[in-house]
Design an enzyme around this catalytic site. Structure first.
Site, PDB file in Angstrom:
ATOM      1  N   ASP A 495      36.778  32.218  37.926  1.00 44.22           N
ATOM      2  CA  ASP A 495      36.852  33.200  39.005  1.00 44.22           C
ATOM      3  C   ASP A 495      37.017  32.452  40.329  1.00 44.22           C
ATOM      4  OD1 ASP A 495      36.182  36.222  39.740  1.00 44.22           O
ATOM      5  OD2 ASP A 495      35.226  34.938  41.230  1.00 44.22           O
ATOM      6  N   LEU A 496      37.959  32.930  41.166  1.00 46.31           N
ATOM      7  CA  LEU A 496      38.225  32.258  42.445  1.00 46.31           C
ATOM      8  C   LEU A 496      37.162  32.642  43.465  1.00 46.31           C
ATOM      9  CD1 LEU A 496      42.090  32.635  42.775  1.00 46.31           C
ATOM     10  CD2 LEU A 496      40.768  30.913  41.567  1.00 46.31           C
ATOM     11  N   ASP A 538      41.353  38.206  40.267  1.00 46.55           N
ATOM     12  CA  ASP A 538      41.315  36.764  40.520  1.00 46.55           C
ATOM     13  C   ASP A 538      40.612  36.030  39.384  1.00 46.55           C
ATOM     14  OD1 ASP A 538      38.838  37.873  41.093  1.00 46.55           O
ATOM     15  OD2 ASP A 538      38.365  36.426  42.651  1.00 46.55           O
TER      16      ASP A 538
END
Length: 630
Positions: A495-496, A538
């Site tokens: 996950d960004l 994301d």
């Protein structure tokens, strides 16, 4: 002499009756064929128009609801600023609120004093600008009790200088009910247009919002393009709160007729309008309509040929042979002009009576074209004379089965063949007496289209990576292979960090660019045999197969974390501190099946988030000695 002429008169009458009967029968049959074809086309066309009506009504209704919520949010901003102003007797410092990201949408508030000058604004440099000469200021000054006013598109000033701007304004009174100033919330027209979806839009389709009554505020066509050529030529009239109608081409700048639907907002003087061109509504039906007309035309040709041949056969027995030859010649012309290859083959038997080969008795020009030989060189030749031994044996085996079963069809792919056109083909063999009729149709374009659709279904259109559907299909098989080979499989859930901040502050286009950069970074950080997947938003996964040790997965996770922390791909977003939180789950160590493995990796990712982001974590427990944090 008259009695000698009587048989000729009977023959003439018989010929006339025959001509009339065949003509009447053919006319009735053609009337039924064309009547049914045209009725079917008319029915389908009307159904498509009704579908277009439902589509455009749905678009107008959905866009109106989205628009109402957005304007409601803007109105709430104006009410909040007005209430704070009235409560505190002076406007708030809107620039401070804007700096603290109180407003997460591209809306820009300002407070205008009684002298028409801006006293507070989202942008400090705008304070002092004189807005007193503008229509909305004079209107609110002279109209106590007026609510939210939505003004036509105009050129902005101050922080919006040079931009097309829509201003939402509201009067503010002091505690004694006297005019205290005006609250103004500005936004660009594109913010309202961005609410609608352009899924299934065709050229000329549009959605728009207009003041009611009044001018166009903003509109968009396919691909979010501002395309004035698709809009109304004059000021449209919308009777009733909502509706749908057909407008002729004279109503639009581009002259294209459209089905339009509108819905006037209950709370605000706005009308959401959607339009679908008649051409786009009927575009998909074009090939079907052409096919119907082609079939009707072919039927007409066949009926006329049968009527003509039957009439002539009855009128003149002496001409039957010549007529039959003419029909055969016409058939040959039709067969040679067909897109399908046609062969007639007969078996060649050995001394024991077994079929050992086949002879090409007849074929059309399309068949000769596919084989790369002239038709004259094919007729009368055996498979052994034309094809290599391996190909000949393969063909004989297929047609022997067709001969036994009387009917056989399949699909085959021809690659680098010296004696045949390459591509995909549908082959159909029907036994007729002691021979076999073969048709070969080129389906290469259809197969390529199928392959393209299959690839698109499992590909993320933004990054070009495999998508969640691909992962769901592939992962169970990967686990089965790992179990058989006694290997490990690792799933990294990524996950960004801080992605939402970039999306909110820099816009969705910047967010999309960041996701593409993340995809490139991930592919360079892992091995070429590993699978990088975007599963949505994301969130990404990396599937690592054929692992010997659990520690190898942690090493790859460490490389991913380090790649995000050190990659030059994210230089544009350096201020946002873009990193990656990675969760690692292993099969069979942490999960027994694909769904559990994905859940465990997701939970491990949240553990990495909790640990401070920019790091990785294994399922449960504290970080191992291989954990890397940047």
């Amino acid at each position: 002499m008259d009695h000698l002429l009587e048989p000729d008169r009977d023959a003439i009458r018989d010929k006339r009756s025959t001509v009339l009967l065949w003509t009447a029968g053919a006319a009735l049959l053609l009337l039924a064929v064309w009547g049914g074809t045209l009725a079917r086309i008319a029915h389908d066309t009307e159904a498509l128009r009704e579908q277009a009506v439902r589509l455009v009504e749905s678009r107008a209704r959905i866009y109106a609801e989205q628009l109402r919520r957005t304007v409601k949010e803007i109105d709430q901003i104006s009410l909040t600023v007005a209430y704070q102003w009235q409560t505190m007797a002076v406007p708030l410092k809107l620039a401070d609120q804007y700096e603290k990201a109180m407003h997460h949408t591209p809306t820009y508030p300002a407070a205008i004093g009684t002298d028409g000058k801006i006293v507070s604004s989202w942008r400090e440099a705008s304070i002092g600008l004189d807005m007193g000469g503008m229509d909305f200021f004079r209107y609110h000054r002279d109209h106590p009790g007026a609510g939210l006013r939505i003004n036509p598109v105009s050129v902005g000033v101050g922080g919006m200088a040079g931009k097309r701007t829509i201003r939402f304004t509201r009067r503010v009174d002091d505690a004694r009910g006297r005019f205290a100033g005006v609250v103004m919330v500005s936004t660009e027209p594109a913010y309202l247009a961005s609410l609608g979806s352009d899924d299934a839009f065709s050229d000329g389709d549009f959605i728009s919002v207009r003041l009611h009554p009044g001018p166009l505020l903003v509109a968009k066509t396919v691909g979010d393009r501002e395309n004035p050529a698709a809009y109304f030529a004059g000021q449209p009239h919308f009777p009733g709160r909502e509706g749908v109608r057909q407008d002729s081409g004279a109503s639009f700048v581009d002259g294209m007729p459209r089905t339009i639907a509108w819905k006037i907002l209950d709370d605000y003087p706005l009308v959401a309008v959607a339009g679908v061109t008649e051409a786009s509504a009927l575009a998909a039906y074009g090939p079907t309509r052409s096919a119907y007309l082609m079939y009707a035309s072919l039927t007409t040709l066949v009926v006329l040929l049968v009527a003509l041949s039957g009439g002539i056969a009855q009128m003149r027995n002496a001409e039957r042979r010549r007529k039959a030859e003419r029909v055969r010649a016409t058939f040959r012309l039709a067969v040679d002009g067909a897109r399908e290859a046609f062969y007639m083959i007969e078996p060649i038997r050995d001394a024991a009576g077994r079929i050992a080969d086949y002879r090409i008795e007849d074929c059309n020009e399309r068949a000769a074209e596919m084989s790369g030989l002239a038709r004259e060189r094919l007729l009368g030749r055996s498979f052994s004379d034309v094809y290599p031994e391996s190909v000949k044996q393969w063909l004989v085996a297929f047609y022997n089965e067709a001969f036994e079963r009387r009917f056989l069809e399949d699909e085959l792919q021809v690659t680098d063949a010296a004696l045949h056109q390459t591509g995909w083909f549908h082959r159909r063999a029907v036994r007729s007496g002691d021979g076999i009729a073969v048709t070969l149709r080129d389906i290469t374009e259809f197969k390529l289209h199928q392959q393209t659709l299959a690839k698109l279904a499992v590909t993320d259109t933004l990054t070009g990576l495999p998508n969640r559907r691909w992962l769901d299909d592939y992962l169970p098989g990967a686990l089965d292979r790992a179990r058989s080979a006694r290997k490990r499989v690792a799933l990294l859930f990524i996950d960004l960090d801080n992605f939402k901040h970039i999306n909110d502050t820099m816009g969705h286009a910047a967010g999309d660019e960041l996701l593409r950069a993340a995809a490139v970074c991930l592919k360079t950080a892992v091995r070429g045999s590993d699978h990088v997947v975007r599963i949505g938003g994301d969130e990404f996964t990396v599937l690592v197969e054929n692992l010997e040790r659990d520690a190898d997965a942690e090493l790859i996770a460490s490389q991913v974390v380090g790649a995000f922390a050190q990659s030059t791909h994210f230089a544009r977003w350096a201020a946002a501190n873009v990193k990656a939180s990675v969760g690692v789950a292993l099969y069979p160590t942490h999960a027994a099946d694909a769904a559990q493995l994905l859940r465990q990796a997701d939970l491990a990712m949240y553990a990495a988030k909790t640990a401070g982001k920019g790091c990785y974590r294994l399922v449960a427990g504290p970080a191992s000695p291989f954990t890397a944090t940047y």
